[in-house]
Design an enzyme around this catalytic site. Sequence first.
Site, PDB file in Angstrom:
ATOM      1  N   GLY A 187      10.355  -4.001   2.548  1.00 51.05           N
ATOM      2  CA  GLY A 187      11.389  -3.009   2.763  1.00 51.05           C
ATOM      3  C   GLY A 187      12.638  -3.238   1.932  1.00 51.05           C
ATOM      4  N   GLY A 188      12.902  -2.337   0.977  1.00 52.94           N
ATOM      5  CA  GLY A 188      14.156  -2.351   0.247  1.00 52.94           C
ATOM      6  C   GLY A 188      14.328  -3.457  -0.763  1.00 52.94           C
TER       7      GLY A 188
ATOM      8  N   CYS B 148       3.054   3.154   9.569  1.00 55.05           N
ATOM      9  CA  CYS B 148       3.257   4.480   8.986  1.00 55.05           C
ATOM     10  C   CYS B 148       3.667   5.474  10.075  1.00 55.05           C
ATOM     11  CB  CYS B 148       1.983   4.955   8.299  1.00 55.05           C
ATOM     12  SG  CYS B 148       2.149   6.600   7.553  1.00 55.05           S
TER      13      CYS B 148
ATOM     14  N   LYS C 219       0.177  -4.961   9.309  1.00 52.48           N
ATOM     15  CA  LYS C 219       1.467  -4.558   8.732  1.00 52.48           C
ATOM     16  C   LYS C 219       2.159  -3.640   9.738  1.00 52.48           C
ATOM     17  CE  LYS C 219       3.596  -2.775   4.486  1.00 52.48           C
ATOM     18  NZ  LYS C 219       4.486  -1.736   5.038  1.00 52.48           N
TER      19      LYS C 219
ATOM     20  N   PRO D 104       0.854  -1.197   0.000  1.00 49.32           N
ATOM     21  CA  PRO D 104       0.000   0.000   0.000  1.00 49.32           C
ATOM     22  C   PRO D 104       0.881   1.234   0.000  1.00 49.32           C
ATOM     23  CG  PRO D 104       0.078  -0.978   2.201  1.00 49.32           C
ATOM     24  CD  PRO D 104       0.823  -1.913   1.286  1.00 49.32           C
ATOM     25  N   MET D 105       0.618   2.171  -0.917  1.00 48.22           N
ATOM     26  CA  MET D 105       1.430   3.381  -1.021  1.00 48.22           C
ATOM     27  C   MET D 105       0.524   4.584  -1.210  1.00 48.22           C
ATOM     28  SD  MET D 105       4.615   1.936  -3.356  1.00 48.22           S
ATOM     29  CE  MET D 105       3.637   0.791  -4.368  1.00 48.22           C
TER      30      MET D 105
END
Length: 349
Positions: free
Chosen positions: A213-214, A99, A140, A15-16
């Site tokens: 992540g990454g 977040c 998350k 999700p972004m």
Amino acid sequence: MPGPDPSPWRLSVAPMMAWTDRHCRHFHRLITRHTRLYTEMVTTGALVHGDVPKHLAHDADGERPTALQIGGSEPDEMAVAAKLAVQWGYDEINLNCGCPSERVQKGAFGACLMNEAALVRDGVKAMRDAVGDAIPVTVKHRIGIDRIERYEFVRDFIATVAEGGCTVFIVHARNAWLQGLSPKDNREIPPLRYDIVHRLKSEFPQFTIAINGGITANAQIDAELAAVDGVMVGRASYHDPVLMADWDARYWGQGTAPDLAGEAGDAWRLDIERRMVDYIRAQQAAHQLPWAWAATHILGLWNGRPGARAWRRVWSDHRLKGRPVDEVAAAALQARLAARPAASTVDEA
């Protein structure tokens, strides 16, 4: 290659905010049929008090599997959101506990909730009670917050939240800094600690543990799938969507990976672009959607191919926003082809 029954969380797109809206998800679904997609985070307050269709309307058949991610801290509101997720055809409801933005801190949710494991447990239970077995309730989260880097912190968070009935944890392998770092810096500065996520999977083999992540390449995905149940890819999937082109075959055992080199790869990209233009045209007719709202998501489609920069320049030209989308698509195609003879033998970035 996947086993006979890969986890539904084997591979997903993160999700972004401001990116993974319904138009972005349609575009991604043209590229990968089976990868799990997530909405932007929607606050529970927006669903309880706001315009529900605006936030939740989507192609419930064409997008699936799709998860609704929510942000909130009130179990009663989470329960309402979970019921809405079922009603609107989502396959999962996911609670954001990662977040670090000022907005979520003011609302005391997001990464702040890692300090409130019992509250997250109660929220998960409220959602589970609201939806039963209709859809899974997932969380998350980060591996820690601020200077808390002890493994025991995230281990105890998971153990407590699991008491509410959560069995799927998507772990961003960085700490979240609530003070002193912007959301962008929070995605880049805290060090990645994949070993923490691997240790969580070892300690909780009964749970589904996915890592985030990454991760920017299939070789990384392959390596992580040897240690955890799933991989969530974020910005790499948005900026370089062709990365996803072979995921169905590679990770789900479905279909055949396209040939992305040379003319065959160009033909594949052009087909995706034309199908997206068809979608935008239909959205314009049905909802008066400005084409630029949806077209912004496709700007990475031709990355690495001659003429890509000229093509992006057309789609990004604000002076063309009032023109028909088919006209803009034709102009972008002409610009890309015209730039090819002068292109270096080295692909454009």
